[in-house]
Each structure stands twice: as structure tokens, then as C-alpha cells.
Design a protein around this motif. Structure first.
Motif, PDB file in Angstrom:
ATOM      1  N   HIS A 122     -72.763  67.837  -8.685  1.00  0.00           N
ATOM      2  CA  HIS A 122     -72.348  68.954  -9.528  1.00  0.00           C
ATOM      3  C   HIS A 122     -71.005  69.493  -9.030  1.00  0.00           C
ATOM      4  N   PRO A 123     -69.952  69.392  -9.823  1.00  0.00           N
ATOM      5  CA  PRO A 123     -68.618  69.796  -9.370  1.00  0.00           C
ATOM      6  C   PRO A 123     -68.556  71.250  -8.910  1.00  0.00           C
ATOM      7  N   GLY A 124     -67.834  71.459  -7.826  1.00  0.00           N
ATOM      8  CA  GLY A 124     -67.619  72.803  -7.319  1.00  0.00           C
ATOM      9  C   GLY A 124     -68.731  73.350  -6.466  1.00  0.00           C
ATOM     10  N   ASN A 125     -69.826  72.590  -6.317  1.00  0.00           N
ATOM     11  CA  ASN A 125     -70.985  73.086  -5.595  1.00  0.00           C
ATOM     12  C   ASN A 125     -71.011  72.701  -4.131  1.00  0.00           C
ATOM     13  N   THR A 126     -70.051  71.870  -3.709  1.00  0.00           N
ATOM     14  CA  THR A 126     -70.139  71.370  -2.349  1.00  0.00           C
ATOM     15  C   THR A 126     -68.799  70.813  -1.890  1.00  0.00           C
ATOM     16  N   GLY A 127     -68.693  70.557  -0.605  1.00  0.00           N
ATOM     17  CA  GLY A 127     -67.547  69.853  -0.046  1.00  0.00           C
ATOM     18  C   GLY A 127     -66.234  70.598  -0.178  1.00  0.00           C
ATOM     19  N   SER A 128     -65.140  69.836  -0.192  1.00  0.00           N
ATOM     20  CA  SER A 128     -63.807  70.425  -0.203  1.00  0.00           C
ATOM     21  C   SER A 128     -63.493  71.151  -1.504  1.00  0.00           C
TER      22      SER A 128
END
Length: 352
Positions: A122-128
Motif C-alpha cells: 500500500h503506497p505511503g504506508n511504509t519505508g522511504s
């Protein structure tokens, strides 16, 4: 399709022959690879991690390993087992373990039992690319699931192996709320707008939202209450779904598919924002379970030695290695895995 560089960076190859020998019986029959799910709403492809029953071959990798968590072995790009299989769509939560690979501890056992498991990032939910604003656009997550299902039905490798009349949905934490939305529940924009007015409902999430300068009252919530139901999905299971108190409660009664809900913790001590008992009563064909000696953090992979101390020193803010105080996390995971496999076998692989 090969795993992208971003995902591949999260995969740690097995580094010793002894460890390879210990893992071979577990890893060799589960393959993993990535496909892309085109998404008009996101404006780009969504990366989808897929676990599947595999033939011998591929490259040994370890998924979901971090400074805090133990990883799970699988075989990268292993040949797919030549049979048609039911599909479980998997939705991860947000934050520290908010990515598909972090749920390999439950995805791999499902694949070992004859399911294909597909999980979008799910974009924007994790990582950089982690973003409080994007994370709180909860209504976008179900469309990631729908686009993942579309992609699995069109992918050159998987389309001949997926039984598209046998599709289920599994979600954990925020992924659990995604599962409820895909089953037909609708977000109440007013409830979502006021969710972080205080820290009472979700201290960790709302503190991050405020520190990020996000005001939910000024967010464009025009589409928040849309209908995200996907009728191709025949069963849903939500484990500690959160936040559940942003839904319009009356829409639960219109859910048409069977739903299993699981809370982690003792009744009366489960956080309100994840409390699913009343939701189970409202859904016409629902079952409700609790694992009383677990906690919300039991959904994370097993912690490495010293992980709790590292988390404290890095001011993670959540007791990521704390369960309910009874059994070990590995024992709790064993129970959760059994519950999940039993539920999806019942729903998608009924006896003749």
C-alpha cells in the motif's frame, strides 16, 4: 517479473550452508516473486508480492528480516506448482511492519497449504515513502486489493493457476479494516476527520499524524465513504482490525459474505479502535474469536534477541516485542496460523 530493487533490498540471502540445510525442508516448496498491478487511482503500478506452492528451484531468500525481526525463508522465482489454486489477498498494516514481506510468517504457511497469496504494498504506508497523509487515506487501500485481484487474473504466469471463483481476503491491523471495507463496510467521513482530535483512540498513529502536520479535518474526504466492496471475494478474515471506529456502523449489517474476526488480547482490555466483538454481532454471517494471551504486536514477526532494547533506544514508542505474557510469540503464531489455514480451507476448499 523479478523482484524490484526496492523489494530485493529487503530480501536477505541465506549465508551459510548449515542454515540452508535447516531451512530447506521449509523453504523449497514455497516460491515468491513480484508482479505489478496497474492502478489508475495511484497513478502508477502497485508492487505485489506473491507467495505460492512451488517446484524445486529458485534462489533461497529470507523475507521480512530486520534489525528487530526474524525473517521467513522462501525461494525467489521458483517454478510454480502446475495446478489451479485458491487465492488469498493479503493486506498489511502501517508503520514499522507495514509491508508485505513483514507478513511472510503467515503467508508462507498459507502457501505451503496450497494457497496462492498476493499482497500489494500500500503506497505511503511504509519505508522511504511513508506518509501520514497517504496512510490515513484509508479508502484507497481496498482499491489496491481490487487491482491486485485484477492483476493476478491477467498475469502471464499466474492467470492459468488461480481459481478466480475461490478468492478470499486476509487483513491484519489496518489491513483488517481494509478487509472489512472490501467486504462492504463504509467509512464515515466525520468519524475519520475527528479520529485524531485526541490520542485516546490510537496514540502511536495519531501522534505521528500530528507531528507530520496532517489535519484530518482539512483532508479531502470526498471519496472516503465510497463503496469498495468487491463481490469476487467470497470470504474475509480480519485480525485486530484498526481503526474500526471510523466506519459507519450500520453498513456492517449489509455485508453479504462470511467474515471471521479475531481480536488479540483479553476482552475488556482490547483497544477500542480494534474492538471487533460488536462488529461480529452486526455482520450477518460472522464468527468472532479472541487469543487472550496475545497483543496487537503479536502480528509482528518474532523478535530477535535484544530487539526490545534496540527499539527502546531508538525510541520506537511501541512495545513491539511484547505479547500477552503467557506463551511465546512463536506459540501464538502457531495458533494464528492454524486459525487462518482452517478458516480459508473451510471457505475456499470445502470438502466435496
Amino acid at each position: 517479473m523479478k523482484l524490484s530493487m526496492k523489494i530485493a533490498a529487503m530480501l536477505c540471502t541465506t549465508v551459510s550452508s548449515m542454515l540452508m540445510a535447516q531451512q530447506s525442508a521449509f523453504a523449497n516448496d514455497v516460491g515468491v516473486r513480484e508482479i505489478a498491478a496497474p492502478s489508475k487511482e495511484r497513478g502508477s503500478d502497485v508492487a505485489v508480492t506473491v507467495w505460492y506452492p512451488a517446484e524445486s528451484g529458485g534462489k533461497a531468500v529470507t523475507l521480512g528480516e530486520s534489525v528487530f525481526f526474524v525473517g521467513t525463508p522462501a525461494m525467489l522465482d521458483a517454478p510454480l506448482s502446475d495446478r489451479k489454486l485458491p487465492l488469498v489477498l493479503l493486506s498489511h498494516g502501517a508503520g514499522l511492519a507495514g509491508n508485505p514481506q513483514a507478513l511472510s510468517w503467515i503467508a508462507v504457511p498459507l502457501a505451503k497449504q496450497g494457497f496462492i497469496v498476493a499482497a500489494p504494498t500500500h503506497p505511503g504506508n511504509t519505508g522511504s515513502t511513508k506518509s501520514a497523509a497517504e496512510t490515513m487515506k484509508l479508502w484507497l487501500r481496498p482499491m489496491d486489493i481490487t487491482e491486485t485481484l485484477n492483476a493476478m487474473g491477467e498475469d502471464a504466469l499466474f492467470k492459468e493457476h488461480v481459481e478466480l471463483n475461490k478468492v478470499g481476503m486476509l487483513g491484519l491491523s489496518m489491513g483488517g479494516s481494509t478487509a472489512l471495507a472490501i467486504a462492504g463496510a463504509r467509512i464515515d467521513p466525520k468519524r475519520l476527520a475527528s479520529y485524531c482530535d485526541t490520542n485516546a483512540l490510537n496514540h502511536s498513529l495519531c501522534e505521528w499524524v500530528r507531528q507530520s502536520g496532517v489535519d484530518l479535518h482539512t483532508m479531502d474526504l470526498t471519496s472516503a465513504d465510497r463503496d469498495n466492496e468487491d463481490t469476487r471475494i467470497k470470504f474475509a478474515m480480519a485480525i485486530d482490525p484498526a481503526p474500526v471506529d471510523v466506519f459507519e456502523f450500520g453498513t456492517f449489517s449489509r455485508t453479504s459474505i462470511p467474515v471471521d474476526l479475531v481480536n488479540l488480547g483479553q476482552p475488556g482490555k482490547i483497544p477500542l479502535t480494534a474492538q471487533a466483538a460488536k462488529i461480529a454481532e452486526a455482520i450477518p454471517n460472522a464468527r468472532y474469536f479472541t487469543i487472550e494471551d496475545a497483543s496487537h504486536y503479536s502480528m509482528f514477526a518474532e523478535c530477535k534477541p535484544g530487539a526490545a532494547e534496540i527499539a527502546e533506544s531508538e525510541k520506537v514508542g511501541d512495545p513491539i516485542c511484547t505479547d500477552g505474557g503467557g506463551r511465546s510469540r512463536s506459540e501464538i503464531h502457531a495458533q494464528m496460523i492454524h486459525m487462518v489455514i482452517d478458516a480459508f480451507s473451510r471457505a475456499l476448499k470445502p470438502l466435496p
